[in-house]
Every structure is written in structure tokens, then in C-alpha cells.
Motif scaffolding. Structure first.
Motif, short mmCIF file in Angstrom:
data_model
loop_
_atom_site.label_atom_id
_atom_site.label_comp_id
_atom_site.label_asym_id
_atom_site.label_seq_id
_atom_site.Cartn_x
_atom_site.Cartn_y
_atom_site.Cartn_z
N GLU A 33 -1.61 -1.15 21.37
CA GLU A 33 -2.60 -1.00 20.10
C GLU A 33 -2.43 0.56 19.62
OE1 GLU A 33 -3.86 -3.19 17.96
OE2 GLU A 33 -3.07 -4.80 19.70
N LEU A 34 -2.33 0.81 18.47
CA LEU A 34 -2.39 1.96 17.66
C LEU A 34 -2.89 2.07 16.27
CD1 LEU A 34 -0.71 4.91 18.13
CD2 LEU A 34 1.11 3.91 17.05
N ALA A 35 -3.41 3.01 15.91
CA ALA A 35 -4.10 3.35 14.63
C ALA A 35 -3.34 4.40 13.92
CB ALA A 35 -5.54 3.75 14.41
N ILE A 36 -3.05 4.34 12.74
CA ILE A 36 -2.13 5.27 12.07
C ILE A 36 -2.88 5.91 11.20
CG2 ILE A 36 -0.41 5.58 10.33
CD1 ILE A 36 0.60 4.11 12.82
N HIS A 37 -3.00 7.29 11.46
CA HIS A 37 -3.77 8.40 10.52
C HIS A 37 -3.08 8.97 9.75
CE1 HIS A 37 -5.54 12.24 10.13
NE2 HIS A 37 -6.67 11.35 9.94
N ALA A 38 -3.37 8.98 8.38
CA ALA A 38 -2.53 9.91 7.47
C ALA A 38 -3.05 11.25 7.32
CB ALA A 38 -2.90 9.10 5.99
N GLY A 39 -2.29 12.19 7.67
CA GLY A 39 -2.35 13.63 7.82
C GLY A 39 -2.96 14.12 6.59
N GLU A 64 0.51 11.77 -6.14
CA GLU A 64 -1.04 11.87 -6.56
C GLU A 64 -2.09 11.14 -5.98
OE1 GLU A 64 -1.36 14.87 -8.13
OE2 GLU A 64 0.89 15.08 -8.15
N ASN A 65 -1.52 10.20 -5.44
CA ASN A 65 -2.58 9.10 -4.87
C ASN A 65 -2.46 8.49 -3.56
OD1 ASN A 65 -0.62 7.12 -5.38
ND2 ASN A 65 -1.69 5.95 -6.58
N LEU A 66 -1.70 9.26 -2.94
CA LEU A 66 -1.64 9.08 -1.38
C LEU A 66 -2.83 9.13 -0.68
CD1 LEU A 66 2.17 10.17 -0.78
CD2 LEU A 66 1.21 7.73 -0.71
N PRO A 67 -3.05 8.27 0.30
CA PRO A 67 -4.64 8.65 0.90
C PRO A 67 -4.25 9.93 1.86
CG PRO A 67 -3.61 6.83 1.52
CD PRO A 67 -2.82 7.14 0.45
N THR A 68 -5.25 10.68 2.25
CA THR A 68 -5.04 11.89 3.19
C THR A 68 -6.33 11.80 4.10
OG1 THR A 68 -5.80 13.41 1.82
CG2 THR A 68 -3.34 13.17 1.85
N GLY A 69 -6.25 12.38 5.17
CA GLY A 69 -7.52 12.52 6.19
C GLY A 69 -8.06 11.29 6.64
N VAL A 70 -7.38 10.22 6.63
CA VAL A 70 -8.04 8.85 6.87
C VAL A 70 -7.06 7.95 7.70
CG1 VAL A 70 -9.48 8.54 4.91
CG2 VAL A 70 -7.30 7.97 4.79
N TRP A 110 10.01 5.21 17.65
CA TRP A 110 9.21 4.48 18.14
C TRP A 110 9.29 3.08 17.18
CZ3 TRP A 110 4.47 8.16 19.11
CH2 TRP A 110 4.80 9.05 19.89
N GLU A 111 9.57 2.20 17.93
CA GLU A 111 9.26 0.86 17.36
C GLU A 111 7.79 0.39 17.08
OE1 GLU A 111 11.24 -3.50 17.56
OE2 GLU A 111 11.86 -2.01 19.02
N LEU A 112 7.54 0.08 15.75
CA LEU A 112 6.09 -0.32 15.49
C LEU A 112 6.24 -1.97 15.30
CD1 LEU A 112 5.06 2.59 13.21
CD2 LEU A 112 4.49 2.24 15.79
N GLU A 113 5.19 -2.51 15.40
CA GLU A 113 5.11 -3.92 15.06
C GLU A 113 3.69 -4.38 14.81
OE1 GLU A 113 6.46 -6.59 18.12
OE2 GLU A 113 4.76 -6.05 19.39
N ASN A 114 3.58 -5.55 13.95
CA ASN A 114 2.35 -5.98 13.60
C ASN A 114 1.27 -4.89 12.90
OD1 ASN A 114 2.97 -8.50 14.64
ND2 ASN A 114 2.21 -7.99 16.61
N VAL A 115 1.94 -4.32 12.15
CA VAL A 115 1.46 -3.19 11.30
C VAL A 115 0.61 -3.72 10.39
CG1 VAL A 115 1.36 -0.97 9.83
CG2 VAL A 115 2.69 -1.34 11.99
N ARG A 116 -1.03 -3.77 9.95
CA ARG A 116 -1.66 -4.08 9.02
C ARG A 116 -2.45 -2.97 8.25
NH1 ARG A 116 -2.07 -6.21 13.52
NH2 ARG A 116 -3.92 -5.25 14.23
N PRO A 117 -2.14 -2.96 7.10
CA PRO A 117 -2.95 -1.73 6.43
C PRO A 117 -4.58 -2.12 6.38
CG PRO A 117 -1.94 -3.21 4.65
CD PRO A 117 -1.48 -3.61 6.07
N LEU A 118 -5.23 -1.13 6.49
CA LEU A 118 -6.86 -1.37 6.45
C LEU A 118 -7.25 -1.30 4.80
CD1 LEU A 118 -8.22 1.30 9.22
CD2 LEU A 118 -7.66 -1.02 9.47
N VAL A 119 -8.26 -2.44 4.79
CA VAL A 119 -8.94 -2.54 3.35
C VAL A 119 -9.45 -1.40 3.02
CG1 VAL A 119 -10.30 -3.95 2.04
CG2 VAL A 119 -8.62 -5.18 3.68
N HIS A 120 -10.37 -0.83 3.91
CA HIS A 120 -11.15 0.27 4.07
C HIS A 120 -10.77 1.35 4.96
CE1 HIS A 120 -14.02 -2.14 1.63
NE2 HIS A 120 -14.11 -2.95 2.46
N HIS A 121 -10.39 2.58 4.41
CA HIS A 121 -9.76 3.56 4.96
C HIS A 121 -10.78 4.22 5.85
CE1 HIS A 121 -6.12 3.73 2.40
NE2 HIS A 121 -6.23 2.84 2.87
#
Length: 142
Positions: A33-39, A64-70, A110-121
Motif C-alpha cells: 500500500e502506498l499513498a501519493i502525495h502531491a509536492g 494553475e489548478n493542480l493540487p499541492t501539499g496534499v 516503480w510499477e503502480l497498480e490499483n491507484v485510486r484518487p481520493l475524493v477529499h485530499h
């Protein structure tokens, strides 16, 4: 939960399922399991290049609308492949994947699988390498 900070726009491309391999200069033995954090930083020049610009636009994103720090997604780190040359990866990556990753010989995909975006960052301070995010009871739904 184990987390990995990825610079934008690559973090969003992973979260959207457009990028299935995260390329790094180092190997990892971790799988799971791994969480993806946007720098906090956005490579704005990359956002303006193809295929980045078209892929992001398809999903309603610009520089302009990419999430950061989440934390923006969760998934699994399935495998770590050593890159021994472009021919070694050509059989398992597509054209867009090759264009949005650094597949220089000696790096690792690094091969990633089953990646799901979070509804709430989830706001979080990123770090280099892997880092742990302590889940509260409310966040167990990651």
C-alpha cells in the motif's frame, strides 16, 4: 500509511491513472500500500509541453489548478524494474508513459497498480523518500 511525495504534474498523472510507473534514481524493496502525495512544487514548463498539457486538459487540469501539499491518491507499489536501456522498457510501457517518465538507463521504474484518487485530499507535509502518514480513525477509509 507509507507515502511518497511526487512533484506536479506527475503526481496528478499517477492519481488519474495516466502514469503507471514512477521513475526514480533508487531501487526499493518495498511492495504494498502506498499513498501519493502531491509536492508543493509544480514544473510549469512540463505542464505546457505535450503530452502533459493534453492529458491534464482531458481531466480539467492546468498548471494553475493542480493540487499541492496534499495526499491525492492511494494504490499499491507492485514492482521495481531496473532500466537497462529504452529497449528493455519498450515492451511494457506505452508512448505516453515513455514521454512523461525518465527512463534513462540505470534508473528504476516503480510499477503502480490499483491507484485510486481520493475524493477529499488530505493536507500533509511531504518528505524525500518514503515517509509515514499517521491515519486517524476518520481517515481509515484511505
Amino acid at each position: 500509511m507509507r507515502c511518497l511525495t511526487i512533484r506536479q504534474p506527475w503526481a496528478t498523472l499517477v492519481a488519474l491513472g495516466e502514469k503507471n510507473y514512477e521513475t526514480r534514481s533508487w531501487r526499493t524493496t518495498y511492495r504494498g500500500e502506498l499513498a501519493i502525495h502531491a509536492g508543493l512544487k509544480i514544473d510549469k514548463a512540463a505542464c505546457r509541453r505535450e503530452p502533459f498539457q493534453s492529458i491534464l486538459a482531458k481531466h480539467g487540469y492546468t498548471e494553475e489548478n493542480l493540487p499541492t501539499g496534499v495526499i491525492i491518491a492511494t494504490g499499491k507499489l507492485k514492482e521495481c524494474h531496473e532500466i537497462t536501456g529504452l529497449n528493455s522498457v519498450a515492451q511494457w510501457i506505452g508512448e505516453n508513459e515513455r514521454a512523461i517518465g525518465d527512463y534513462t538507463e540505470g534508473r528504476f521504474a516503480w510499477e503502480l497498480e490499483n491507484v485510486r484518487p481520493l475524493v477529499h485530499h488530505v493536507p500533509a507535509k511531504g518528505r524525500l523518500g518514503f515517509w509515514e502518514y499517521p491515519l486517524s480513525e476518520e481517515e481509515e477509509h484511505f
